[in-house]
Design a protein around this motif. Structure first.
Motif, mmCIF file in Angstrom:
data_model
loop_
_atom_site.group_PDB
_atom_site.id
_atom_site.type_symbol
_atom_site.label_atom_id
_atom_site.label_comp_id
_atom_site.label_asym_id
_atom_site.label_seq_id
_atom_site.Cartn_x
_atom_site.Cartn_y
_atom_site.Cartn_z
ATOM 1 N N GLY A 92 3.818 7.637 -1.223
ATOM 2 C CA GLY A 92 5.076 7.261 -1.463
ATOM 3 C C GLY A 92 6.365 7.412 -0.458
ATOM 4 O O GLY A 92 7.451 7.338 -0.716
ATOM 5 N N GLY A 93 5.812 8.292 0.666
ATOM 6 C CA GLY A 93 6.745 8.414 1.830
ATOM 7 C C GLY A 93 7.941 7.302 1.963
ATOM 8 O O GLY A 93 8.950 7.389 2.017
ATOM 9 N N ASP A 125 1.596 -1.255 4.792
ATOM 10 C CA ASP A 125 1.432 0.067 5.644
ATOM 11 C C ASP A 125 -0.320 0.478 5.094
ATOM 12 O O ASP A 125 -0.433 1.256 4.325
ATOM 13 N N ASP A 156 -5.327 -4.632 -6.458
ATOM 14 C CA ASP A 156 -6.014 -4.658 -4.829
ATOM 15 C C ASP A 156 -5.090 -5.758 -4.156
ATOM 16 O O ASP A 156 -4.996 -6.821 -4.629
ATOM 17 N N GLY A 157 -4.478 -5.150 -3.182
ATOM 18 C CA GLY A 157 -3.399 -5.683 -2.519
ATOM 19 C C GLY A 157 -3.839 -7.201 -1.916
ATOM 20 O O GLY A 157 -3.038 -7.981 -1.639
ATOM 21 N N ALA A 182 1.194 4.322 -1.965
ATOM 22 C CA ALA A 182 0.797 5.471 -2.246
ATOM 23 C C ALA A 182 0.686 6.447 -1.045
ATOM 24 O O ALA A 182 -0.041 6.010 -0.092
ATOM 25 N N ASP A 234 -0.492 0.380 -4.936
ATOM 26 C CA ASP A 234 -1.577 0.840 -4.448
ATOM 27 C C ASP A 234 -2.858 0.622 -5.399
ATOM 28 O O ASP A 234 -2.836 0.737 -6.647
ATOM 29 N N CYS A 294 0.954 -1.246 -0.056
ATOM 30 C CA CYS A 294 0.092 -0.248 -0.093
ATOM 31 C C CYS A 294 1.072 1.040 0.160
ATOM 32 O O CYS A 294 1.309 1.786 0.972
ATOM 33 N N ARG A 336 -3.959 8.258 -6.370
ATOM 34 C CA ARG A 336 -2.883 8.240 -5.431
ATOM 35 C C ARG A 336 -1.502 7.584 -6.060
ATOM 36 O O ARG A 336 -0.340 7.868 -5.708
HETATM 37 C C1 LIG Z 1 -1.490 4.807 4.875
HETATM 38 S S1 LIG Z 1 -1.460 4.795 3.159
HETATM 39 C C2 LIG Z 1 -0.141 4.510 2.738
HETATM 40 C C3 LIG Z 1 0.938 5.279 2.827
HETATM 41 C C4 LIG Z 1 2.180 4.990 2.083
HETATM 42 N N1 LIG Z 1 2.841 3.798 2.650
HETATM 43 C C5 LIG Z 1 3.143 6.285 2.366
HETATM 44 O O1 LIG Z 1 3.943 5.946 3.257
HETATM 45 O O2 LIG Z 1 3.048 7.314 1.742
HETATM 46 C C6 LIG Z 1 -2.461 3.539 2.898
HETATM 47 C C7 LIG Z 1 -3.030 3.191 1.123
HETATM 48 O O3 LIG Z 1 -3.319 2.013 1.057
HETATM 49 C C8 LIG Z 1 -4.015 2.120 -0.266
HETATM 50 N N2 LIG Z 1 -5.256 1.204 -0.238
HETATM 51 C C9 LIG Z 1 -6.319 0.927 0.433
HETATM 52 N N3 LIG Z 1 -6.968 -0.232 0.101
HETATM 53 C C10 LIG Z 1 -6.002 -0.872 -0.689
HETATM 54 C C11 LIG Z 1 -5.984 -2.316 -1.474
HETATM 55 N N4 LIG Z 1 -6.846 -3.205 -1.082
HETATM 56 N N5 LIG Z 1 -4.921 -2.701 -1.904
HETATM 57 C C12 LIG Z 1 -3.768 -1.944 -1.984
HETATM 58 N N6 LIG Z 1 -3.790 -0.505 -1.593
HETATM 59 C C13 LIG Z 1 -5.099 -0.183 -0.729
HETATM 60 C C14 LIG Z 1 -4.874 3.452 -0.229
HETATM 61 O O4 LIG Z 1 -5.240 4.210 -1.465
HETATM 62 C C15 LIG Z 1 -3.592 4.301 0.477
HETATM 63 O O5 LIG Z 1 -2.916 5.019 -0.531
#
Ligand SMILES: C[S@@+](CC[C@H](N)C(=O)[O-])C[C@H]1O[C@@H](n2cnc3c(N)ncnc32)[C@H](O)[C@@H]1O
Length: 309
Positions: free
Chosen positions: A110-111, A180, A162-163, A108, A129, A106, A134
């Protein structure tokens, strides 16, 4: 005397009836004109109820820290990527060694992906993501911060899947996996109205978070090689989204897939960073950074699992 009693009873009935009548008459109006609370106030109400039980006398101090602006400067210069310092802890916990293949499930905006690449140890990194918009931000971040020769197709791939289904696509593939997950993003929920998970329209989505988080972590576990490691992280204080999710995913991996993982001891982080971050002492698994006015970082929960087989 008897007539007086009858009158008294009748009067009481009339009073009760008229009170009842008035209440019914206005009930609907009260309900429809009830002031709509901003999502951030709903978040605060929810946290006050849940976290005062979870953290007891520590909650007032955590609460005031969460409600304070963390840092005054925010120039967004491309020389550095501004993020909460505690966001680096899950990346450090992943302990990427030279030549490792890495999945950021997950990723985006991207930090953490940037921090993973900055270890200079990734042989190959997949940043995924689900959100297309995003992912575009993730691509911009990559272009803005990572030198071109370090983000060729051989080094980095960005995907929009979809992760939860990753375990079916690339089973037992990566040395290191970062999960994350989306969560109640407690600090954001208290300070920002935009995209607030406590908005009334998003109640169902919020209630489904622990299930989504468990499915994502399970997929992360399955895509890790035996002997590899997976780190689960959130930016919430919620036990339901932290320890419970980890424990459930570990259980499911074993019972449904015959895959065994072991939570790793990360207490060394508490020792090494004790002067920088305020750690919670009572996590059953993983570590949790608690916001504090003298060290106003987090919340950040991170837990590492070693895949045995
Ligand atoms: C907490 S954020 C991630 C922040 C990122 N790791 C960073 O450090 O910038 C969670 C991310 O999970 C993504 N997300 C939500 N459901 C998801 C899924 N089923 N599969 C993959 N990504 C998903 C969201 O779009 C969101 O960008």
């Amino acid at each position: 005397m008897a007539a007086c009693m009858v009158m008294g009873v009748l009067q009481r009935k009339v009073t009760v009836l008229s009170l009842t009548f008035r209440r019914h008459k206005f009930k609907k109006k009260w309900a429809t004109t009830l002031p709509k609370l901003p999502s951030s106030s709903l978040a605060l109400q929810y946290f006050d109820i849940n976290y005062s039980m979870q953290f007891g006398e520590q909650w007032p101090s955590i609460r005031i820290s969460l409600l304070c602006e963390q840092k005054p400067d925010c120039f967004g210069l491309l020389e550095y990527y501004l993020m909460d310092a505690s966001s680096l802890l899950p990346v450090l916990a992943l302990d990427i060694q030279h030549g490792h293949s890495v999945l950021d499930l997950c990723a985006a905006p991207g930090g953490k992906t940037l921090a993973l690449l900055q270890t200079n140890n990734c042989r190959f990194l997949t940043a995924n993501d689900l959100s297309v918009s995003r992912c575009k931000r993730l691509q911009t971040v990559m272009r803005s911060y990572v030198p071109r020769d370090q983000r060729t197709d051989k080094n980095v791939q960005i995907t929009t899947r979809d992760g939860r289904l990753w375990g079916d696509v690339e089973n037992s593939t990566y040395d290191r996996v970062l999960v994350d997950v989306p969560c109640t993003t407690d600090r954001h929920s208290l300070l920002e109205e935009e995209n607030n998970i406590f908005h009334r329209m998003r109640t169902k989505q919020r209630q489904m978070l622990p299930l989504l988080q468990t499915e994502l972590l399970l997929a992360g576990i399955l895509s890790t090689k035996p002997g590899g490691e997976v780190v689960y992280s959130t930016c919430t204080l919620s036990q339901l989204q932290n320890e419970y999710v980890v424990e459930r995913a570990v259980e499911l991996a074993a019972s449904e897939h015959g895959v065994h993982v072991e939570p790793q001891d990360l207490s060394c982080f508490r020792k090494v960073f004790k002067d920088t971050f305020n750690f919670y002492q009572d996590c059953r698994v993983g570590e949790l950074v608690l916001p504090h006015l003298t060290a106003n970082f987090g919340p950040m929960f991170f837990c590492k699992l070693l895949r045995i087989r």
